[in-house]
Write a protein that holds these residues in place. Structure first.
Motif, short mmCIF file in Angstrom:
data_model
loop_
_atom_site.label_atom_id
_atom_site.label_comp_id
_atom_site.label_asym_id
_atom_site.label_seq_id
_atom_site.Cartn_x
_atom_site.Cartn_y
_atom_site.Cartn_z
N ARG A 35 -13.15 2.41 8.55
CA ARG A 35 -14.38 2.29 9.36
C ARG A 35 -14.14 2.79 10.77
NH1 ARG A 35 -15.80 -2.63 7.05
NH2 ARG A 35 -14.62 -3.73 8.64
N ASP A 68 -6.75 -4.31 0.98
CA ASP A 68 -8.03 -3.63 0.83
C ASP A 68 -8.93 -3.92 2.04
OD1 ASP A 68 -9.03 -1.90 -1.37
OD2 ASP A 68 -10.80 -3.17 -1.13
N ALA A 87 -9.97 0.60 -1.51
CA ALA A 87 -10.36 1.37 -0.33
C ALA A 87 -9.22 2.27 0.12
CB ALA A 87 -10.77 0.43 0.80
N ARG A 92 -10.23 -1.08 4.68
CA ARG A 92 -11.65 -0.89 5.00
C ARG A 92 -11.87 -0.85 6.51
NH1 ARG A 92 -14.77 -1.48 0.42
NH2 ARG A 92 -13.49 -2.42 -1.20
#
Ligand SMILES: [Zn+2]
Length: 263
Positions: free
Chosen positions: A241, A233, A90, A237
């Motif tokens: 977001r 990761d 990510a 994320r």
């Protein structure tokens, strides 16, 4: 040492106790010769003895531009590893100062469990050198947070201590409240790769008070050790977001099997 992660009022007391211990330790250091953080032989300066220093394995190019995994031979500029293409993370880019081995493990353990906070400036300097390209573009450093229960037990977050050291050298500020570990995850040690990913699922969240530090910002996550990359990761994320413009990763030591190039 102003930024030590999400400092709550009770943990300030613990930090005060740690500070007192540091002062006592400093007083003791004046009387006793400092010890090598890895082999515990007396050393002239601070940190490592010459023998352990020579065994440290710094990560330099050629490496995968995405994951920072060292290549055994130079495939040419900009080539990515098979790992980066098959299972892209990510986050954007990761860099680590050294390979995770006997010596770097000893340094991490001394910092984390041995109260050797005096090692942080040295370790932070090495991380800053490995991540120079990432830091010039960064708005803020985000230490990988500990769950409050673990922070309580350990009294400090080693990633926050490293982030503070990197910040002191680079001038990039630390956004300590940007990310929270909302789930007390099991230690990643002994878990398989998929188990590690499941273990950190939903573990990190950008709290309401962290949103302005994240939205539209270029962030660099900081952690001490990278094994499978599942933790950073999961953090990346959560930051993306919440609207982060870019997330890179800086690590002190990474487990580094030689990367396979994509060609
Ligand atoms: Zn040594």
């Amino acid at each position: 040492m102003s930024d030590l992660g999400a400092i709550t009022l009770p943990s300030r007391l613990k930090h005060a106790a740690a500070a007192v211990r540091m002062v006592l330790r400093t007083a003791l250091d004046l009387a006793l010769p400092p010890l090598c953080a890895a082999c515990r032989e007396p050393v002239d300066g601070k940190g490592l003895c010459p023998a352990c220093w020579s065994k440290l394995s710094f990560i330099t190019r050629p490496y995968c531009e995405r994951l920072g995994i060292p290549f055994v031979y130079d495939p040419g500029p900009g080539i990515l590893s098979m790992e980066a293409i098959a299972d892209p993370p990510a986050y954007n880019r990761a860099r680590a100062a050294v390979r995770f081995d006997e010596i770097s493990r000893a340094l991490v353990h001394a910092l984390k469990y041995g109260d050797r906070l005096d090692l942080a400036p040295m370790m932070g300097r090495w991380i800053g050198q490995a991540g120079r390209e990432l830091l010039v573009e960064a708005d803020a450093l985000v230490p990988v947070p500990l769950h409050w229960r673990r922070l309580w037990a350990r009294r400090f977050n080693q990633s926050a201590v490293l982030a503070a050291a990197i910040s002191a050298d680079s001038g990039v500020p630390v956004a300590a409240a940007a990310l929270k570990r909302v789930k007390p995850t099991a230690q990643q040690v002994g878990l398989s790769r998929p188990e590690r990913a499941t273990n950190v699922q939903g573990a990190f969240r950008v709290p309401e008070e962290g949103k302005t530090a994240v939205a539209g910002r270029r962030l660099v996550l900081v952690d001490d050790v990278l094994t499978s990359g599942a933790t950073v990761d999961g953090c990346a994320r959560a930051l993306l977001r919440a609207g982060a413009a870019n997330v890179d990763v800086l690590i002190f030591a990474r487990v580094a099997d030689p990367g396979r190039t994509s060609i």
